[in-house]
Design an enzyme around this catalytic site. Structure first.
Site, PDB file in Angstrom:
ATOM      1  N   LYS A 172       0.854   4.900   0.539  1.00  0.00           N
ATOM      2  CA  LYS A 172       2.162   5.552   0.601  1.00  0.00           C
ATOM      3  C   LYS A 172       2.218   6.350   1.900  1.00  0.00           C
ATOM      4  O   LYS A 172       1.811   7.491   1.965  1.00  0.00           O
ATOM      5  CB  LYS A 172       2.363   6.439  -0.623  1.00  0.00           C
ATOM      6  CG  LYS A 172       3.809   6.833  -0.901  1.00  0.00           C
ATOM      7  CD  LYS A 172       4.166   8.089  -0.177  1.00  0.00           C
ATOM      8  CE  LYS A 172       5.562   8.542  -0.527  1.00  0.00           C
ATOM      9  NZ  LYS A 172       5.953   9.771   0.201  1.00  0.00           N
ATOM     10  N   SER A 211      -0.389   9.264  -0.215  1.00  0.00           N
ATOM     11  CA  SER A 211       0.406  10.197   0.583  1.00  0.00           C
ATOM     12  C   SER A 211      -0.464  11.226   1.305  1.00  0.00           C
ATOM     13  O   SER A 211      -1.282  10.871   2.142  1.00  0.00           O
ATOM     14  CB  SER A 211       1.459  10.870  -0.312  1.00  0.00           C
ATOM     15  OG  SER A 211       2.431  11.526   0.445  1.00  0.00           O
ATOM     16  N   ASP A 239     -10.964   9.152  11.140  1.00  0.00           N
ATOM     17  CA  ASP A 239     -10.724   8.874  12.554  1.00  0.00           C
ATOM     18  C   ASP A 239     -11.490   9.821  13.478  1.00  0.00           C
ATOM     19  O   ASP A 239     -11.905   9.435  14.572  1.00  0.00           O
ATOM     20  CB  ASP A 239      -9.229   8.967  12.872  1.00  0.00           C
ATOM     21  CG  ASP A 239      -8.477   7.700  12.503  1.00  0.00           C
ATOM     22  OD1 ASP A 239      -9.107   6.780  11.957  1.00  0.00           O
ATOM     23  OD2 ASP A 239      -7.264   7.632  12.757  1.00  0.00           O
TER      24      ASP A 239
END
Length: 453
Positions: A326, A301, A312
């Site tokens: 998740k 999560s 990224d």
């Protein structure tokens, strides 16, 4: 005459077949076009029949709550109805203090399964591990229990005892853990200097004050190292998530600058307010020292969002094993009687557009945890969101896949001292040392930065 009779029988058979198909089509049409009112009437009929004819008298309240619980459980593993007391405890947990054993649990293949024990809790100290199947709670089988019912059985007054029977991969017999319930004051993070110039911040859960605690920890680490850090390890292993706001505060300390706030995560759902882009806030940023983020199958999560954002933006190297996956957003809605509704309303996407749901974050460098005393990899498999019953599947179209991960050698050089028991942490520190020797920082120049929008 016989030929006519055969023709009659043939045409009669064809006619009957056509009528049967037409009747079937009409039945399908009626089934498909059944109105919402028809289903409500059916629900009332079933409730009335149970109330009148069931072998024992059932309270209408219990029937209604069970129906609501079953409806939400059929959607996905994370949508749930929370009666007033569990809902109150969930809010307390997010503030950093709650009663219980300190276990994050979920359902896997219909079995009550540990996602992660929370650090410095009775479950963690007893040695309960991710992927453990809780077979019994105080000699009562857990099969058929909902997560809410299981949580209610494990909760209780501080100082009272509860025994968990655990089935663990590789163990021929059940493991029995006698535990003592406690009022758990969870610590959001720990930090320490691993060696001069290199710091470690271990975030165990994202709570209300985690963002401020990370800033304070970084300041203290600098104070311990003559005002400068040469490298940092952010340990998100077995971090089950928590508050998204706190996660974005932490990410914002490392992402963005005066000219570019930097996208951290986007959410996409059916409703307009479910489609958002969360960016780093304007404010002080950390210097561009090298960062390694550690993840594993218990990283879920909000912790996956942090790892994905740093990956990224090329701000950190992600190391470890595949995260849990998740990637769904749960909105918590307060109901009239003090109960709560936890409903999946959107999905998370990393800055480059990758979906986390049932996929997780792929490390840049895959490093399994290794028992250095036996010089072999641990055999206990990890499990992920994609292994849960009813998990949501996100189409591959439009997803940007991460680069193929590199794999570290399986035979490790053996570390000394406090790192001897944690091979992944040792390799992370080894990587930071190498980057320092080579004078390579993973943060590109502004005009070279991959800055997805």
């Amino acid at each position: 005459m016989q030929r006519v009779k055969r023709f009659f029988l043939l045409t009669t058979g064809v006619t009957i077949a056509i009528l049967a198909v037409m009747a079937s089509m009409q039945f399908v049409k009626r089934t498909v076009t059944r109105s919402d009112q028809d289903y409500l009437n059916l629900f009332r009929q079933v409730i009335g029949t149970v109330d009148k004819s069931y072998v024992e008298k059932v309270e209408p309240k219990k029937l209604m709550q069970s129906a609501i619980t079953g409806m939400l459980a059929s959607l996905d593993p994370h949508s749930a109805y929370l009666p007033p007391e569990p809902f109150k405890e969930m809010n307390i947990q997010m503030s950093g203090s709650f009663g219980g054993l300190g276990i994050e649990i979920t359902m896997k293949d219909g079995k009550l399964t540990v996602v992660s024990p929370i650090e410095d809790t009775p479950a963690f100290r007893a040695g309960i591990k991710p992927n453990d199947h809780i077979a019994k709670i105080d000699d009562k089988p857990t099969r058929g229990l909902t997560i809410t019912e299981a949580v209610n059985r494990m909760r209780g007054k501080q100082g009272t005892k509860v025994t968990l029977s655990i089935l663990r991969e590789g163990s021929p017999t059940p493991l029995v853990f006698p535990l003592v319930r406690a009022t758990i004051q969870t610590k959001s993070l720990k930090f320490r200097t691993l060696e001069p110039g290199y710091g470690l911040v271990r975030i165990s859960h994202f709570q209300q004050h985690t963002g401020d605690e990370v800033v304070a920890a970084l300041d203290k680490l600098r104070g311990q190292n003559d005002g400068t850090l040469k490298g940092l390890i952010i340990d998100l292993r077995n971090n089950p998530g928590g508050l998204l706001e706190s996660c974005t505060q932490v990410a914002g300390r490392f992402i963005g600058d005066r000219l570019d706030n930097g996208l951290i995560v986007s959410t996409r759902g059916r409703l307009p307010d479910a489609n958002q882009q969360l960016t780093a806030s304007i404010g002080p940023k950390e210097p561009p020292y090298p960062i390694v983020v550690l993840i594993n199958g218990g990283t879920a999560s909000a912790s996956e969002i942090l790892a994905g954002a740093l990956q990224d933006h090329k701000r950190a190297i992600v190391m470890g094993t595949q995260s849990f996956g998740k990637g769904s957003v749960q909105s918590v809605i307060t109901l009239r009687d003090g109960a709560g509704l936890k409903l999946t309303t959107a999905l998370y996407y990393t800055p480059s557009g990758r979906s986390i749901q049932a996929k997780g974050i792929t490390p840049d460098i895959v490093v399994g945890n290794i028992d250095l005393k036996e010089a072999k990899k641990q055999t206990t498999p990890e499990f992920h969101e994609k292994d849960l019953d009813g998990h949501m599947i996100v189409p591959e179209k439009g997803d940007t896949q991460p680069p193929s991960p590199a794999t570290r050698p399986s035979t490790p050089a053996k570390p000394d001292g406090e790192l001897a028991g944690d091979y992944q942490l040792f390799r992370a520190l080894e990587l930071l040392r190498g980057l320092d020797v080579m004078a390579v920082a993973p943060l590109p120049r502004k005009n070279d930065r991959h800055n997805p929008r």
